[in-house]
Motif scaffolding. Structure first.
Motif, PDB file in Angstrom:
ATOM      1  N   ALA A   1     -12.871  11.989   1.629  1.00  0.00           N
ATOM      2  CA  ALA A   1     -11.812  11.861   0.631  1.00  0.00           C
ATOM      3  C   ALA A   1     -10.635  11.117   1.231  1.00  0.00           C
ATOM      4  N   TYR A   2     -10.093  10.205   0.465  1.00  0.00           N
ATOM      5  CA  TYR A   2      -8.956   9.445   0.955  1.00  0.00           C
ATOM      6  C   TYR A   2      -7.785   9.430  -0.014  1.00  0.00           C
TER       7      TYR A   2
ATOM      8  N   VAL B   1     -16.627  17.964   5.200  1.00  0.00           N
ATOM      9  CA  VAL B   1     -15.587  17.263   4.458  1.00  0.00           C
ATOM     10  C   VAL B   1     -14.688  16.539   5.460  1.00  0.00           C
ATOM     11  N   ASP B   2     -14.519  15.250   5.250  1.00  0.00           N
ATOM     12  CA  ASP B   2     -13.621  14.441   6.072  1.00  0.00           C
ATOM     13  C   ASP B   2     -12.484  13.948   5.191  1.00  0.00           C
ATOM     14  N   PHE B   3     -11.275  14.190   5.649  1.00  0.00           N
ATOM     15  CA  PHE B   3     -10.096  13.677   4.955  1.00  0.00           C
ATOM     16  C   PHE B   3      -9.597  12.477   5.749  1.00  0.00           C
TER      17      PHE B   3
ATOM     18  N   ASP C   1      -4.392   7.357  10.235  1.00  0.00           N
ATOM     19  CA  ASP C   1      -5.325   7.727  11.291  1.00  0.00           C
ATOM     20  C   ASP C   1      -6.037   6.529  11.913  1.00  0.00           C
ATOM     21  N   PHE C   2      -5.869   5.363  11.329  1.00  0.00           N
ATOM     22  CA  PHE C   2      -6.569   4.179  11.809  1.00  0.00           C
ATOM     23  C   PHE C   2      -5.613   3.253  12.548  1.00  0.00           C
TER      24      PHE C   2
ATOM     25  N   LYS D   1      -7.211  -1.798  10.684  1.00  0.00           N
ATOM     26  CA  LYS D   1      -6.838  -2.043   9.288  1.00  0.00           C
ATOM     27  C   LYS D   1      -6.852  -3.531   8.985  1.00  0.00           C
ATOM     28  N   VAL D   2      -6.329  -4.326   9.909  1.00  0.00           N
ATOM     29  CA  VAL D   2      -6.302  -5.784   9.719  1.00  0.00           C
ATOM     30  C   VAL D   2      -7.725  -6.324   9.642  1.00  0.00           C
ATOM     31  N   GLU D   3      -8.587  -5.870  10.533  1.00  0.00           N
ATOM     32  CA  GLU D   3      -9.979  -6.332  10.529  1.00  0.00           C
ATOM     33  C   GLU D   3     -10.689  -5.927   9.248  1.00  0.00           C
ATOM     34  N   ALA D   4     -10.455  -4.711   8.776  1.00  0.00           N
ATOM     35  CA  ALA D   4     -11.073  -4.259   7.527  1.00  0.00           C
ATOM     36  C   ALA D   4     -10.585  -5.104   6.352  1.00  0.00           C
TER      37      ALA D   4
END
Length: 91
Positions: free
Chosen positions: A7-8, A29-31, A36-37, A42-45
């Motif tokens: 979940a994000y 469950v992963d929040f 967290d990144f 984030k730039v690469e994504a």
């Protein structure tokens, strides 16, 4: 049983989480929070998503959204032949 949820985001200030049903079904469950990144990740994504969109990818097609208590139905939908798009389970 033995599934995973990630979940994000939510539109609820205090989302109800069905702890015991998740526990007894061994659901992980992963929040995920953007804090967290690492910034470089984030730039690469963002670059990878942009490249995919430029190449013609239209994003994920969502076929259906179902509440958590219908998770078995979600699995059945995915296993049915001819299903197009993702089935999203909402908490």
């Amino acid at each position: 049983m033995y599934g995973s949820l990630a979940a994000y985001a939510t539109d609820a200030a205090t989302p109800p989480i069905p702890f015991w049903p998740l526990l007894f079904k061994n659901i992980r469950v992963d929040f995920l929070g953007s804090d967290d990144f690492r910034p470089a990740d984030k730039v690469e994504a963002a670059r990878a998503l942009n490249d995919a969109l430029v190449a013609g990818w239209e994003g994920f097609e969502i076929a259906e959204r179902l509440p958590l208590d219908e998770v078995a139905t979600a699995h059945e939908r995915l296993e049915a032949s001819g299903m197009r798009g993702r089935v999203v389970v909402l908490l």
